[in-house]
Scaffold this active site. Structure first.
Site, PDB file in Angstrom:
ATOM      1  N   GLU A  94       0.829  -1.193   0.000  1.00 15.60           N
ATOM      2  CA  GLU A  94       0.000   0.000   0.000  1.00 15.60           C
ATOM      3  C   GLU A  94       0.869   1.250   0.000  1.00 15.60           C
ATOM      4  OE1 GLU A  94      -1.989  -1.551   3.925  1.00 15.60           O
ATOM      5  OE2 GLU A  94      -2.182   0.623   3.904  1.00 15.60           O
ATOM      6  N   CYS A 126      -3.294  -4.640   3.718  1.00 20.12           N
ATOM      7  CA  CYS A 126      -2.256  -5.506   4.267  1.00 20.12           C
ATOM      8  C   CYS A 126      -2.229  -6.907   3.689  1.00 20.12           C
ATOM      9  CB  CYS A 126      -2.403  -5.598   5.783  1.00 20.12           C
ATOM     10  SG  CYS A 126      -2.234  -4.001   6.586  1.00 20.12           S
ATOM     11  N   ARG A 214     -12.321   1.887  16.624  1.00 16.72           N
ATOM     12  CA  ARG A 214     -12.704   0.588  17.176  1.00 16.72           C
ATOM     13  C   ARG A 214     -13.363  -0.311  16.138  1.00 16.72           C
ATOM     14  NH1 ARG A 214     -13.284  -0.712  22.458  1.00 16.72           N
ATOM     15  NH2 ARG A 214     -15.290  -1.683  21.952  1.00 16.72           N
ATOM     16  N   THR A 216     -12.179  -1.116  13.457  1.00 16.84           N
ATOM     17  CA  THR A 216     -11.153  -1.951  12.833  1.00 16.84           C
ATOM     18  C   THR A 216     -10.951  -3.258  13.593  1.00 16.84           C
ATOM     19  OG1 THR A 216      -9.341  -0.947  14.094  1.00 16.84           O
ATOM     20  CG2 THR A 216      -9.891   0.089  11.995  1.00 16.84           C
ATOM     21  N   HIS A 249      -1.924 -12.081  10.700  1.00 18.07           N
ATOM     22  CA  HIS A 249      -1.644 -10.674  10.449  1.00 18.07           C
ATOM     23  C   HIS A 249      -1.501  -9.960  11.783  1.00 18.07           C
ATOM     24  CE1 HIS A 249      -1.591  -6.677   8.898  1.00 18.07           C
ATOM     25  NE2 HIS A 249      -2.727  -6.353   9.484  1.00 18.07           N
ATOM     26  N   LYS A 254      -1.620  -7.391  20.520  1.00 22.17           N
ATOM     27  CA  LYS A 254      -2.848  -7.887  21.153  1.00 22.17           C
ATOM     28  C   LYS A 254      -3.793  -8.576  20.180  1.00 22.17           C
ATOM     29  CE  LYS A 254      -3.428  -4.902  25.171  1.00 22.17           C
ATOM     30  NZ  LYS A 254      -3.835  -3.553  25.543  1.00 22.17           N
ATOM     31  N   ASN A 281       3.904  -2.888  12.576  1.00 19.91           N
ATOM     32  CA  ASN A 281       3.003  -3.456  11.575  1.00 19.91           C
ATOM     33  C   ASN A 281       3.562  -3.138  10.203  1.00 19.91           C
ATOM     34  OD1 ASN A 281       0.947  -4.213   9.890  1.00 19.91           O
ATOM     35  ND2 ASN A 281      -0.577  -2.789  10.711  1.00 19.91           N
ATOM     36  N   SER A 311      -7.398  -4.633   5.083  1.00 11.87           N
ATOM     37  CA  SER A 311      -8.570  -3.789   5.316  1.00 11.87           C
ATOM     38  C   SER A 311      -9.347  -3.595   4.038  1.00 11.87           C
ATOM     39  CB  SER A 311      -8.113  -2.420   5.844  1.00 11.87           C
ATOM     40  OG  SER A 311      -7.645  -2.548   7.152  1.00 11.87           O
TER      41      SER A 311
END
Lengths: 361, 384
Positions: A94, A126, A214, A216, A249, A254, A281, A311
């Site tokens: 990207e 991604c 959130r 996502t 991914h 977390k 990331n 995404s």
């Protein structure tokens, strides 16, 4: 239902007629590291928490092209094949340097794959690298190509002051796909789960991406990663315990830990492939780098489940079995951990300069 | 008279991030649930409490919109706005309509969709609850202003951060039992002081989450209610008071004068004293607001409101049960809808239908719904 079939119908399993696998793989991570504590210092007076330790940052003379070339060279060093036999060079990112003018052609020419080759740039946030990998499975498996090179690589754009600035990083990996007989790891099956989910986006003329905060999480990352993993396992007839390793991914630490736990994997299975805490990331390179790190440690017979997330949104899942050839080939090129250990910390000011965030006019 | 109002139907959606529901869709869910509960097909009036429809969803004019969307095109409808007191204000208006004899059945709907915007866009929307010219335009946010109050309070009375913890612990203990609550996790008291900061000293475990949600109650006169449902719940008091928007215009920022006024009036109407109530659904948007509300209501002396939490009197079996379904902190804060959720929860308590959240022998309930930093205060008293 997809294509008229229930989505966990085994006819939705993506598998090529002729078995194919990974003949060579190569990682690349730039040396510079921005500690998350630096981002916190500048934006929150060090009062805010940090999701990772530090992230990898491309230097002034690096971009997705240069990084892809080094990763491709590592893959070729492991594969030891004639580059003129490569029939496709595909780079997913990207942060392609150009909106029009493919990264792939420069990479292809640099490694000696031109002119008898297909080249194309891929985009799906991604997962731009893993979809190029699936296409390579089909290209080689159908007999259209002896070898295909698929790369996922990024120098991700982090908006200053945004939560994602802590983690948006640079890095990725290259995979040379070829026949099973020459492979160090074989693709036993793949599956993609895709919906129209607007969690994260960037218009062409805009510098930094936007995201739904959130949103996502559950409706985006978790829904696609978990569904793709569960569906592939259902079609393969496997349980989490059938896999030696799982690579997911990793936009942070977390999310993949939680998804792995939700799916039924344990900490030992995710350990080698979870790099986000140390390098951030790397977007289209994310689980592809987690996979190189895992292959660097893998033994013949190991089985790996690898699930990307892009995404927009979608997940590509792969069931991979490691062959005897891994033992000799893994040491033929720089290992992922060696790239991680090669680090030069920088501060926020240098980072801003390297990432072109300082407007000089 | 005001005491002639009864609740004959209630409905609510869960509180949370309803990504897949629009403003009108979520409104309809609560409206239909209330109609079903009351055994009605339609009502004469819909009064909509909503704070941010115009700002977040580009949608004002909600009275007409939801009336039509819920299949009641043509009825009397209006949207009432008073920041996060919109729900309580809508209920007050509903009581006035019943008392005035202008309508037989009145639906009071609280609805909010706020989670579709994030980051600074959301903060800007929330800041419309403050004084724009002198607070919001200077960069203030509701959390920031509450933080100023908390910092001053801690300084004046020598109170520590840990002394506020049990308000949140209690809210989550109750919310964990509420299937409609946004957050159903338990909070450990010793984790409260180390939670990530939002606006020093307010932290993530202190401040209530704004969220999406819709709740509705249907009102009618007490006489009519007796023939319509087996257990009408009466509204015995309904009072509204206001105060300055800007904190710096208050004579005494650490005293919520509007809370005192509205509590006094509502209790006078109901012919009770504040301590007669069996449970209190107050506006626990932040522990400092809870503390100041308790003091202004007369449940504690100035500077001692936090002691009620420390002494643990606020649980379901305590002397003064607070946030019995989780409150704003755990059930969630759907802003303009919050006041109606409080009414729904009070009704469930008095009906004896509160399940695991039941306060035993609940006969009288009080709800307090605030706008901004107590610039509007709406107090209701419910009985059987």
């Amino acid at each position: 239902m997809t294509n008229g079939m229930p989505f966990d119908d085994v006819r939705n399993l993506m598998k090529s007629n002729a078995p194919v696998g990974i003949v060579g793989y190569g990682a690349y991570i730039p040396r510079y590291r921005l500690p998350a504590a630096e981002v916190s210092r500048v934006w929150t007076n060090s009062l805010g928490g940090t999701p990772i330790t530090e992230k990898a940052v491309a230097g002034l003379d690096e971009d997705v092209i240069t990084m892809s070339i080094e990763a491709a060279r590592n893959a070729l060093a492991r594969a030891q094949i004639d580059p003129t036999q490569i029939r496709a060079v595909w780079v997913g990112s990207e942060s392609h340097p150009y909106a029009v003018k493919p990264t792939s052609t420069t990479v292809a020419e640099s490694i000696g794959a031109v002119p008898n080759t297909q080249a194309a740039d891929w985009e799906f946030a991604c997962k731009a690298g893993t979809e190029a990998l699936q296409a390579a499975m089909g290209f080689v498996g159908s007999g259209m190509a002896a070898y295909a090179l698929s790369i996922g690589m990024d120098t991700a754009q982090g908006r200053p002051g945004d939560a994602l600035e802590y983690t948006a990083a640079s890095g990725g990996a290259a995979y040379l796909v070829g026949p099973e007989a020459e492979s160090l790891a074989v693709f036993q099956g793949s599956y993609s789960y895709v919906t129209d989910t607007p969690d994260f986006w960037r218009r062409a003329e805009v510098r930094y991406p936007s995201h739904g905060d959130r949103f996502t999480g559950e409706p985006s990352y978790f829904k696609h990663v978990v569904t793709a993993a569960e569906t592939l396992m259902h079609m393969m007839g496997t349980q989490p315990s059938d896999y030696t390793y799982v690579v997911l991914h990793q936009p942070n630490v977390k999310f993949p830990e939680r998804a792995a736990k939700q799916l039924g994997f344990n900490a030992a299975q995710i350990k080698y492939g979870l790099l986000a805490g140390e390098i951030g990331n790397v977007y289209a390179g994310s689980c592809l780098l987690g996979l190189t790190a895992t292959l660097d440690e893998a033994q013949p017979g190991d089985r790996i489940l690898c699930v990307s997330y892009g995404s927009g949104a979608g997940s590509d899942a792969f069931d991979i079995r490691v062959t005897d050839a891994i033992t000799e080939r893994k040491d033929r090129a720089t290992k992922t951990r060696e790239y991680i250990a090669r680090r030069t910390p920088i501060d926020y000011a240098l980072y801003s300069r390297y990432r072109g965030n300082l407007a000089t006019e | 008279m005001l005491q002639n109002t009864a609740i004959i139907g209630i409905g609510q959606t869960s509180v949370g991030e309803h990504w897949d529901l629009s403003l009108r869709q979520i409104a309809y869910q609560a409206m239909q649930a209330a109609l079903d509960d009351a055994g009605l097909q339609s009502v004469d009036v819909v009064i909509v409490g909503n704070a941010l429809g115009g700002v977040v969803s580009n949608q004002n004019h909600l009275g007409a919109l939801v009336a039509d969307f819920a299949g009641m095109r043509g009825i009397d409808g209006v949207r009432i706005e008073g920041a996060d007191a919109s729900g309580g204000l809508a209920l007050h208006q509903g009581c006035l309509m019943v008392a005035g004899g202008l309508a037989q059945t009145v639906m009071v709907l609280g609805v909010e969709k706020v989670t579709d915007v994030v980051g600074s866009t959301r903060n800007t929307a929330l800041a419309t609850f403050l004084d724009n010219d002198y607070e919001a335009a200077q960069g203030a946010t509701p959390a920031g202003m509450a933080a100023l109050l908390m910092r001053r309070y801690m300084h004046e009375y020598g109170v520590q951060l840990a002394d506020f913890a049990n308000f949140s612990v209690n809210a989550h203990a109750n919310g964990s039992k509420n299937p409609n609550a946004m957050f159903r996790n338990l909070i450990k008291a010793d984790r409260f002081v180390s939670a990530p900061l939002v606006a020093d000293p307010l932290n993530l475990f202190d401040i209530a989450p704004e969220a999406d949600g819709a709740a509705a109650v249907i009102l009618t006169s007490v006489e009519r209610a007796a023939d319509m449902v087996p257990q009408p719940i009466r509204i015995l008091g309904s009072a509204v008071a206001t105060d300055t928007l800007a904190l710096h215009d208050r004579l005494d920022p650490l005293f919520l004068a509007a809370v005192q006024r509205s509590v006094t009036q509502a209790c006078q109407q109901a012919a009770i004293a504040p301590h007669d109530v069996d449970l209190l659904e107050l506006h626990d948007v932040a522990t400092i607001i809870t503390t100041l509300s308790l003091e202004a209501s007369g449940f504690a002396s100035r500077g001692e409101g936090w002691q009620i939490a420390v002494e643990n009197q606020i649980g379901l079996t305590g002397q003064l049960p607070i946030s019995t379904f989780g409150g704003l902190k755990s059930r969630g804060n759907p802003l303009g809808a919050t006041g109606v959720y409080q009414a729904v929860e009070a009704t469930l308590q008095l009906r004896g239908d509160a399940g695991d959240n039941q306060v035993e022998h609940a006969e009288l309930a009080m709800t307090q719904n605030l706008g901004g930093l107590g610039s509007t205060a709406v107090t209701h008293v419910f009985g059987k």
